[in-house]
Design an enzyme around this catalytic site. Structure first.
Site, mmCIF file in Angstrom:
data_model
loop_
_atom_site.group_PDB
_atom_site.id
_atom_site.type_symbol
_atom_site.label_atom_id
_atom_site.label_comp_id
_atom_site.label_asym_id
_atom_site.label_seq_id
_atom_site.Cartn_x
_atom_site.Cartn_y
_atom_site.Cartn_z
ATOM 1 N N ILE A 98 -0.623 3.593 9.435
ATOM 2 C CA ILE A 98 -1.776 2.756 9.774
ATOM 3 C C ILE A 98 -2.925 3.695 10.111
ATOM 4 O O ILE A 98 -2.794 4.564 10.984
ATOM 5 C CB ILE A 98 -1.473 1.850 10.990
ATOM 6 C CG1 ILE A 98 -0.230 0.996 10.749
ATOM 7 C CG2 ILE A 98 -2.682 0.977 11.315
ATOM 8 C CD1 ILE A 98 -0.382 -0.046 9.683
ATOM 9 N N ASN A 113 -5.720 0.043 -1.566
ATOM 10 C CA ASN A 113 -4.283 0.046 -1.314
ATOM 11 C C ASN A 113 -3.647 -1.012 -2.213
ATOM 12 O O ASN A 113 -4.333 -1.904 -2.714
ATOM 13 C CB ASN A 113 -4.004 -0.257 0.161
ATOM 14 C CG ASN A 113 -2.571 0.057 0.564
ATOM 15 O OD1 ASN A 113 -1.819 0.711 -0.168
ATOM 16 N ND2 ASN A 113 -2.180 -0.401 1.734
ATOM 17 N N HIS A 115 -0.326 -3.794 -2.234
ATOM 18 C CA HIS A 115 0.627 -4.462 -1.347
ATOM 19 C C HIS A 115 1.564 -5.324 -2.178
ATOM 20 O O HIS A 115 1.105 -6.035 -3.087
ATOM 21 C CB HIS A 115 -0.135 -5.327 -0.330
ATOM 22 C CG HIS A 115 0.762 -5.996 0.658
ATOM 23 N ND1 HIS A 115 1.376 -5.296 1.670
ATOM 24 C CD2 HIS A 115 1.157 -7.289 0.786
ATOM 25 C CE1 HIS A 115 2.111 -6.148 2.384
ATOM 26 N NE2 HIS A 115 2.002 -7.342 1.862
#
Length: 199
Positions: A98, A113, A115
């Protein structure tokens, strides 16, 4: 006529493990019409397999364990490595950290990113098990901009993967990973082209 490779946008990829998405991004970058190149692969685990692959392909690497470091200090070191490599974008590919809000803010609109769910469904962990438990017909993956809120940035693209009646989270994850490898390079390339047009 200018060399197309000379105009490619430098991208740093942050990884923590095997780096299959990093590999997909790297090999896609070597196509002549791709607008980006991988200038650095950086990992928070010096034993990450992704580093071996990157080194074999002649891509500069950087590794720094986060153990014993504050989150802010580790982020600063990773960011410095990316900047030193000339990166204009940072792409997270299985990076299991994180990031601090300050780091995210500095790279706003320039950090992506992927996911393994169809966001906004199932942010966080155990996405495949949650999709199966909910009785969903499809799982999938989403490429999104990184913001301070986990898995909450603007979705730039997604791909659906059918859930089979006999699926386990592991089986579904394996198929979603194949789909990720198609999605991530395309979305990154499209996003960079779009940003170049706006500049």
């Amino acid at each position: 006529m200018p060399d197309p490779a000379a105009t490619k946008v430098p991208v740093a990829v942050f990884v923590s493990g095997k780096g299959t998405n990093m590999a997909a991004l790297l090999y896609a970058s070597r196509q002549p019409d791709c607008p980006y190149e991988i200038c650095l692969v950086a990992a928070n685990d010096p034993a990450a397999e992704a580093l071996v692959l990157a080194e074999a392909e002649g891509v500069p690497t950087y590794a720094l364990s986060h153990k014993g470091m504050s989150r802010g200090d580790h982020d600063s070191a990773m960011e410095a490595a990316a900047r030193d490599a000339g990166a204009e974008y940072i792409v997270l590919a299985g990076y299991m950290r994180i990031l601090t809000p300050a780091f995210v803010k500095r790279w706003e609109g320039r950090m992506l990113n992927i996911h393994p769910s169809l966001l906004p469904k199932y942010p966080g962990l155990d996405t495949h098990a949650r999709a199966i438990a909910a009785g969903d017909n499809h799982g999938g993956a989403t490429v999104h901009l990184v913001t301070e809120d986990l898995d909450a940035g603007e979705a730039l693209g997604h791909v659906e993967v059918a859930i089979w009646p006999s699926d386990t989270p592991e089986k579904l994850a394996n198929r979603v990973r194949v789909a990720e490898h198609q999605l991530y390079p395309r979305v990154l390339a499209d996003y960079i082209r779009r940003m170049q047009e706006r500049a």
